[in-house]
Design a protein around this motif. Structure first.
Motif, PDB file in Angstrom:
ATOM      1  N   VAL A   1     -10.695  -4.182  -9.299  1.00 10.04           N
ATOM      2  CA  VAL A   1     -11.120  -5.578  -9.247  1.00 10.04           C
ATOM      3  C   VAL A   1     -11.896  -5.821  -7.952  1.00 10.04           C
ATOM      4  N   PRO A   2     -13.102  -6.408  -8.032  1.00 15.56           N
ATOM      5  CA  PRO A   2     -13.875  -6.681  -6.815  1.00 15.56           C
ATOM      6  C   PRO A   2     -13.096  -7.541  -5.825  1.00 15.56           C
ATOM      7  N   ARG A   3     -13.311  -7.273  -4.552  1.00 10.93           N
ATOM      8  CA  ARG A   3     -12.553  -7.961  -3.503  1.00 10.93           C
ATOM      9  C   ARG A   3     -12.708  -9.474  -3.585  1.00 10.93           C
ATOM     10  N   GLN A   4     -13.939  -9.953  -3.820  1.00  8.83           N
ATOM     11  CA  GLN A   4     -14.153 -11.398  -3.854  1.00  8.83           C
ATOM     12  C   GLN A   4     -13.407 -12.049  -5.014  1.00  8.83           C
ATOM     13  N   VAL A   5     -13.210 -11.301  -6.101  1.00  9.41           N
ATOM     14  CA  VAL A   5     -12.452 -11.822  -7.236  1.00  9.41           C
ATOM     15  C   VAL A   5     -10.976 -11.952  -6.861  1.00  9.41           C
ATOM     16  N   LEU A   6     -10.455 -10.951  -6.144  1.00  7.54           N
ATOM     17  CA  LEU A   6      -9.062 -11.016  -5.691  1.00  7.54           C
ATOM     18  C   LEU A   6      -8.861 -12.176  -4.722  1.00  7.54           C
ATOM     19  N   GLU A   7      -9.810 -12.361  -3.812  1.00  6.14           N
ATOM     20  CA  GLU A   7      -9.698 -13.453  -2.846  1.00  6.14           C
ATOM     21  C   GLU A   7      -9.637 -14.804  -3.548  1.00  6.14           C
TER      22      GLU A   7
ATOM     23  N   ALA B   1      -8.849 -15.394  -6.773  1.00  7.02           N
ATOM     24  CA  ALA B   1      -7.636 -15.507  -7.585  1.00  7.02           C
ATOM     25  C   ALA B   1      -6.427 -15.850  -6.713  1.00  7.02           C
ATOM     26  N   GLY B   2      -6.297 -15.153  -5.580  1.00  4.51           N
ATOM     27  CA  GLY B   2      -5.168 -15.386  -4.700  1.00  4.51           C
ATOM     28  C   GLY B   2      -5.164 -16.767  -4.076  1.00  4.51           C
ATOM     29  N   SER B   3      -6.344 -17.358  -3.928  1.00  4.26           N
ATOM     30  CA  SER B   3      -6.414 -18.707  -3.360  1.00  4.26           C
ATOM     31  C   SER B   3      -6.066 -19.774  -4.397  1.00  4.26           C
ATOM     32  N   GLU B   4      -6.116 -19.410  -5.689  1.00  4.93           N
ATOM     33  CA  GLU B   4      -5.833 -20.372  -6.752  1.00  4.93           C
ATOM     34  C   GLU B   4      -4.432 -20.257  -7.318  1.00  4.93           C
ATOM     35  N   VAL B   5      -3.865 -19.042  -7.327  1.00  3.37           N
ATOM     36  CA  VAL B   5      -2.561 -18.837  -7.945  1.00  3.37           C
ATOM     37  C   VAL B   5      -1.890 -17.647  -7.252  1.00  3.37           C
ATOM     38  N   PRO B   6      -0.554 -17.635  -7.100  1.00  2.20           N
ATOM     39  CA  PRO B   6       0.111 -16.470  -6.510  1.00  2.20           C
ATOM     40  C   PRO B   6      -0.271 -15.194  -7.252  1.00  2.20           C
ATOM     41  N   THR B   7      -0.810 -14.226  -6.511  1.00  2.00           N
ATOM     42  CA  THR B   7      -1.357 -13.017  -7.116  1.00  2.00           C
ATOM     43  C   THR B   7      -0.784 -11.779  -6.450  1.00  2.00           C
ATOM     44  N   VAL B   8      -0.325 -10.844  -7.277  1.00  2.00           N
ATOM     45  CA  VAL B   8       0.238  -9.588  -6.785  1.00  2.00           C
ATOM     46  C   VAL B   8      -0.548  -8.431  -7.405  1.00  2.00           C
ATOM     47  N   VAL B   9      -1.009  -7.511  -6.570  1.00  2.00           N
ATOM     48  CA  VAL B   9      -1.714  -6.325  -7.045  1.00  2.00           C
ATOM     49  C   VAL B   9      -0.758  -5.145  -6.962  1.00  2.00           C
ATOM     50  N   LEU B  10      -0.543  -4.492  -8.099  1.00  2.00           N
ATOM     51  CA  LEU B  10       0.404  -3.376  -8.149  1.00  2.00           C
ATOM     52  C   LEU B  10      -0.335  -2.050  -8.171  1.00  2.00           C
ATOM     53  N   THR B  11      -0.994  -1.759  -7.082  1.00  2.00           N
ATOM     54  CA  THR B  11      -1.647  -0.471  -6.911  1.00  2.00           C
ATOM     55  C   THR B  11      -2.121  -0.371  -5.474  1.00  2.00           C
ATOM     56  N   HIS B  12      -2.529   0.808  -5.072  1.00  2.00           N
ATOM     57  CA  HIS B  12      -3.006   1.006  -3.709  1.00  2.00           C
ATOM     58  C   HIS B  12      -4.388   0.382  -3.546  1.00  2.00           C
TER      59      HIS B  12
ATOM     60  N   ASP C   1      -8.227  -1.900   1.451  1.00  2.00           N
ATOM     61  CA  ASP C   1      -8.301  -3.036   2.375  1.00  2.00           C
ATOM     62  C   ASP C   1      -7.971  -4.317   1.605  1.00  2.00           C
ATOM     63  N   PRO C   2      -6.698  -4.569   1.327  1.00  2.00           N
ATOM     64  CA  PRO C   2      -6.335  -5.730   0.508  1.00  2.00           C
ATOM     65  C   PRO C   2      -6.609  -7.046   1.225  1.00  2.00           C
ATOM     66  N   PRO C   3      -7.135  -8.043   0.519  1.00  2.00           N
ATOM     67  CA  PRO C   3      -7.358  -9.352   1.132  1.00  2.00           C
ATOM     68  C   PRO C   3      -6.041 -10.060   1.418  1.00  2.00           C
ATOM     69  N   ALA C   4      -6.054 -10.944   2.415  1.00  2.00           N
ATOM     70  CA  ALA C   4      -4.839 -11.638   2.822  1.00  2.00           C
ATOM     71  C   ALA C   4      -4.326 -12.582   1.756  1.00  2.00           C
ATOM     72  N   GLU C   5      -5.180 -12.958   0.807  1.00  2.00           N
ATOM     73  CA  GLU C   5      -4.798 -13.929  -0.217  1.00  2.00           C
ATOM     74  C   GLU C   5      -3.858 -13.352  -1.264  1.00  2.00           C
ATOM     75  N   VAL C   6      -3.740 -12.028  -1.340  1.00  2.00           N
ATOM     76  CA  VAL C   6      -2.914 -11.425  -2.385  1.00  2.00           C
ATOM     77  C   VAL C   6      -1.804 -10.580  -1.776  1.00  2.00           C
ATOM     78  N   ASP C   7      -0.724 -10.431  -2.534  1.00  2.00           N
ATOM     79  CA  ASP C   7       0.346  -9.498  -2.177  1.00  2.00           C
ATOM     80  C   ASP C   7       0.042  -8.141  -2.798  1.00  2.00           C
ATOM     81  N   THR C   8       0.522  -7.082  -2.187  1.00  2.27           N
ATOM     82  CA  THR C   8       0.366  -5.746  -2.774  1.00  2.27           C
ATOM     83  C   THR C   8       1.715  -5.044  -2.812  1.00  2.27           C
ATOM     84  N   ILE C   9       1.978  -4.430  -3.949  1.00  2.00           N
ATOM     85  CA  ILE C   9       3.171  -3.609  -4.135  1.00  2.00           C
ATOM     86  C   ILE C   9       2.695  -2.293  -4.733  1.00  2.00           C
TER      87      ILE C   9
END
Length: 331
Positions: free
Chosen positions: A135-141, A143-154, A157-165
């Motif tokens: 997923v492109p970084r700007q899309v993650l940013e 999404a994370g600013s609109e709704v709680p978002t968790v990315v389940l993969t490595h 450079d994850p954006p601050a707007e999303v959680d990563t597990i």
């Protein structure tokens, strides 16, 4: 009965209240399970709802309450059993929290992944679980600013707007290579059909382990749709291969059978993810285990934490484990 309503019209809360002989507000409170409703009134309302075939309007309810009770899951691909295990964990935990899960398939395409994420947000999900590093970084940013978002993969450079597990992919690859080195293999290759950040992290682990063992490193990248050239790999002297996932390892074992290459006698094979496929192959597949179900469950809890007010980004790594089976042995 349903037949008493106009043809094609769905029953409403007003119809339920009328059938039960109570007010609309009392009917609504009874169906929500609110306290303060007598058992007899609740039974009247529930019986009326069942007789009429009434179903609550989830969209309208989400507008009123500000929550939808929905968790959206966007997968990179549907045929990856690693993703299936994650979905199982998400569904288990969501059910415990009285939430429901909807799934979108990104089909290994960044544009389709973005479209699926946009659709989830339009459906007013309470949280997003994304199982893809494409997923492109700007899309993650966004999404994370609109709704709680968790990315389940490595993510590199994850954006601050999303959680990563994620699982520690560098360490997992090191485990696999160290196992092969201890078994006496001298020419170890990493074979991947992915150019993702996850695969790159595993390459880093392979390089570290082989440098420590003072052995040569072979990286084989195969594009989607291209065939794996096992003959060329064997001719180069490679005697063991770590694959980027169990699906790729299964392809290698199939080709080895067809070309009469003995596994593990001539070629040891290790997969990644430890999916159900690993136990079904012949020989059974040594693989790096990731706790998919636990990761999926944790993602739902992370969404709940964000909803409750947590603002600091979560960066959580699970420790993978090596599961040894018949596809690896001393050469």
């Amino acid at each position: 009965m349903v037949a008493e309503l106009a043809a094609g019209r769905r029953p409403t809360i007003i119809d339920v209240a009328k059938r039960a002989g109570v007010s609309k507000s009392l009917a609504s409170r009874a169906l929500r399970g609110d306290a303060g409703v007598s058992t007899s009134s609740r039974d009247l309302v529930l019986d009326a709802a069942q007789e009429l075939g009434y179903r609550p309007n989830s969209a309208a309810r989400s507008l009123v309450r500000g929550v939808s009770g929905l968790v959206g899951v966007v997968l990179n691909q549907l045929d990856n059993q690693h993703h299936t295990g994650i979905v199982q964990g998400v569904q288990e935990r969501a059910k415990e929290l009285n939430a429901r899960v909807i799934i979108g398939n990104g089909a290994q395409n960044p544009e389709e992944l973005q479209r699926q994420i946009d659709t989830m947000i339009e459906l007013r999900v309470d949280g997003l679980v994304i199982v893809s590093s494409w997923v492109p970084r700007q899309v993650l940013e966004r999404a994370g600013s609109e709704v709680p978002t968790v990315v389940l993969t490595h993510l590199a450079d994850p954006p601050a707007e999303v959680d990563t597990i994620a699982s520690d992919d560098v360490y997992g690859a090191q485990l696999a290579v160290e196992h092969l080195v201890q078994a006496g293999h001298q020419r170890i290759a990493y074979l991947s059909r992915s150019a993702s950040a996850t695969s790159q992290a595993r390459i880093d682990g392979v390089v570290l382990a082989l440098e420590a063992a003072q052995l040569p490193c072979t990286i084989v990248q195969v594009d989607a749709g291209d065939d794996i050239n096992l003959q060329e790999l064997s001719a180069s002297g490679v005697d063991a291969v770590l694959c980027n996932n169990d699906l790729t390892a299964a392809e290698v074992i199939r080709l080895a059978h067809e070309q009469q290459v003995q596994v593990p006698g001539q070629l040891a094979v290790i997969g990644y993810d430890n999916t159900a496929l690993a136990r079904l192959l012949y020989p059974s597949l040594t693989s790096i285990d990731q706790p998919q179900v636990n990761m999926g469950r944790r993602a739902v809890d992370a969404i709940a934490e964000r909803t409750a007010g947590r603002t600091e980004a979560l960066r959580e790594l699970y420790t993978p484990q090596l599961v040894v089976r018949s596809s690896t042995a001393q050469p």
